[in-house]
Design a protein around this motif. Structure first.
Motif, PDB file in Angstrom:
ATOM      1  N   MET A   1     -13.192 -16.772  -4.113  1.00 18.61           N
ATOM      2  CA  MET A   1     -14.327 -15.942  -4.205  1.00 18.61           C
ATOM      3  C   MET A   1     -14.423 -15.293  -2.867  1.00 18.61           C
ATOM      4  N   LYS A   2     -14.758 -13.967  -2.936  1.00 11.57           N
ATOM      5  CA  LYS A   2     -15.197 -12.943  -1.888  1.00 11.57           C
ATOM      6  C   LYS A   2     -16.562 -12.984  -1.621  1.00 11.57           C
ATOM      7  N   LEU A   3     -17.291 -13.300  -0.383  1.00 13.54           N
ATOM      8  CA  LEU A   3     -18.632 -13.462  -0.042  1.00 13.54           C
ATOM      9  C   LEU A   3     -18.922 -12.505   0.978  1.00 13.54           C
ATOM     10  N   LEU A   4     -19.997 -11.817   0.652  1.00  8.48           N
ATOM     11  CA  LEU A   4     -20.777 -11.006   1.500  1.00  8.48           C
ATOM     12  C   LEU A   4     -21.931 -11.500   2.389  1.00  8.48           C
ATOM     13  N   VAL A   5     -21.736 -11.419   3.673  1.00 11.33           N
ATOM     14  CA  VAL A   5     -22.962 -11.956   4.375  1.00 11.33           C
ATOM     15  C   VAL A   5     -23.506 -11.047   5.300  1.00 11.33           C
ATOM     16  N   ARG A   6     -24.650 -11.001   5.060  1.00 15.06           N
ATOM     17  CA  ARG A   6     -25.367  -9.838   5.686  1.00 15.06           C
ATOM     18  C   ARG A   6     -26.481 -10.452   6.705  1.00 15.06           C
ATOM     19  N   ASN A   7     -27.212  -9.238   7.389  1.00 13.53           N
ATOM     20  CA  ASN A   7     -28.095  -9.732   8.417  1.00 13.53           C
ATOM     21  C   ASN A   7     -27.873 -10.592   9.598  1.00 13.53           C
ATOM     22  N   ALA A  45     -20.446  -9.349   7.213  1.00 13.27           N
ATOM     23  CA  ALA A  45     -18.883  -9.649   7.314  1.00 13.27           C
ATOM     24  C   ALA A  45     -18.827 -10.328   5.970  1.00 13.27           C
ATOM     25  N   PHE A  46     -17.324 -10.347   5.647  1.00 17.11           N
ATOM     26  CA  PHE A  46     -16.898 -10.683   4.218  1.00 17.11           C
ATOM     27  C   PHE A  46     -16.049 -12.080   4.690  1.00 17.11           C
ATOM     28  N   VAL A  47     -16.279 -12.930   3.721  1.00 12.22           N
ATOM     29  CA  VAL A  47     -15.714 -14.201   3.846  1.00 12.22           C
ATOM     30  C   VAL A  47     -14.994 -14.543   2.608  1.00 12.22           C
ATOM     31  N   GLU A  48     -13.497 -15.075   2.428  1.00 13.41           N
ATOM     32  CA  GLU A  48     -12.987 -15.191   1.390  1.00 13.41           C
ATOM     33  C   GLU A  48     -12.685 -16.678   1.143  1.00 13.41           C
ATOM     34  N   SER A  56     -19.517 -21.445  -4.124  1.00 11.63           N
ATOM     35  CA  SER A  56     -20.883 -21.648  -4.582  1.00 11.63           C
ATOM     36  C   SER A  56     -21.705 -22.273  -3.827  1.00 11.63           C
ATOM     37  N   VAL A  57     -21.108 -23.591  -3.257  1.00  7.78           N
ATOM     38  CA  VAL A  57     -22.013 -24.594  -2.243  1.00  7.78           C
ATOM     39  C   VAL A  57     -22.286 -23.788  -1.029  1.00  7.78           C
ATOM     40  N   ALA A  58     -21.276 -23.144  -0.461  1.00  8.64           N
ATOM     41  CA  ALA A  58     -21.410 -22.396   0.756  1.00  8.64           C
ATOM     42  C   ALA A  58     -22.789 -21.230   0.534  1.00  8.64           C
ATOM     43  N   ILE A  59     -22.838 -20.752  -0.570  1.00 10.34           N
ATOM     44  CA  ILE A  59     -23.706 -19.709  -1.024  1.00 10.34           C
ATOM     45  C   ILE A  59     -25.487 -20.299  -0.767  1.00 10.34           C
ATOM     46  N   LYS A  60     -25.108 -21.487  -1.735  1.00 10.29           N
ATOM     47  CA  LYS A  60     -26.539 -22.442  -1.948  1.00 10.29           C
ATOM     48  C   LYS A  60     -26.894 -22.649  -0.366  1.00 10.29           C
ATOM     49  N   ALA A  61     -25.928 -23.244   0.452  1.00  7.06           N
ATOM     50  CA  ALA A  61     -26.341 -23.922   1.718  1.00  7.06           C
ATOM     51  C   ALA A  61     -26.832 -22.791   2.653  1.00  7.06           C
ATOM     52  N   LEU A  62     -26.222 -21.747   2.717  1.00 12.58           N
ATOM     53  CA  LEU A  62     -26.178 -20.772   3.781  1.00 12.58           C
ATOM     54  C   LEU A  62     -27.042 -19.470   3.608  1.00 12.58           C
ATOM     55  N   ASN A  63     -27.259 -19.181   2.260  1.00  9.64           N
ATOM     56  CA  ASN A  63     -28.378 -18.042   2.134  1.00  9.64           C
ATOM     57  C   ASN A  63     -29.617 -18.290   2.548  1.00  9.64           C
ATOM     58  N   ILE A  72     -29.716 -15.046   7.628  1.00  9.22           N
ATOM     59  CA  ILE A  72     -28.536 -14.382   6.989  1.00  9.22           C
ATOM     60  C   ILE A  72     -28.832 -14.659   5.504  1.00  9.22           C
ATOM     61  N   ARG A  73     -28.106 -13.606   4.713  1.00  7.64           N
ATOM     62  CA  ARG A  73     -28.114 -13.405   3.517  1.00  7.64           C
ATOM     63  C   ARG A  73     -26.480 -13.497   2.939  1.00  7.64           C
ATOM     64  N   VAL A  74     -26.358 -14.394   2.185  1.00  6.72           N
ATOM     65  CA  VAL A  74     -24.905 -14.794   1.417  1.00  6.72           C
ATOM     66  C   VAL A  74     -25.170 -14.480   0.138  1.00  6.72           C
ATOM     67  N   LYS A  75     -24.068 -13.721  -0.524  1.00  7.79           N
ATOM     68  CA  LYS A  75     -23.831 -13.587  -1.974  1.00  7.79           C
ATOM     69  C   LYS A  75     -22.267 -13.343  -2.308  1.00  7.79           C
ATOM     70  N   LYS A  76     -22.336 -13.380  -3.518  1.00  7.31           N
ATOM     71  CA  LYS A  76     -20.624 -12.864  -4.015  1.00  7.31           C
ATOM     72  C   LYS A  76     -20.634 -11.527  -3.795  1.00  7.31           C
TER      73      LYS A  76
END
Length: 79
Positions: A1-7, A45-48, A56-63, A72-76
């Motif tokens: 899954m490719k994630l977008l990390v913003r801010n 940044a983009f994290v794959e 999904s765990v990373a999104i929930k933990a880091l968003n 920071i904001r993290v989403k697919k």
């Protein structure tokens, strides 16, 4: 899954982002987007992550978490 990390903080490094996400699973690729003229971070940044469950765990933990004084904001990432 490719994630977008913003801010992201303008001073954060690709290594720091990779380390942050590695706490939640395997990171296949990490790409901090830089300004071509200044070489400084554009704040995203983009994290794959190959395992969708870990991503999904990373999104929930880091968003909405605070990293280097930035919330920071993290989403697919959109395809």
């Amino acid at each position: 899954m490719k994630l977008l990390v913003r801010n992201l903080s303008r001073t954060i490094t690709e290594h720091e982002i990779r380390t942050l996400f590695t706490e939640h699973g395997k990171v296949a690729d990490c790409n901090l987007v830089l300004d071509k003229e200044t070489g400084q971070s554009k704040g995203f940044a983009f994290v794959e992550m190959p395992n969708d469950a870990e991503a999904s765990v990373a999104i929930k933990a880091l968003n909405q978490s605070t990293v280097d004084k930035s919330k920071i904001r993290v989403k697919k990432a959109d395809a």
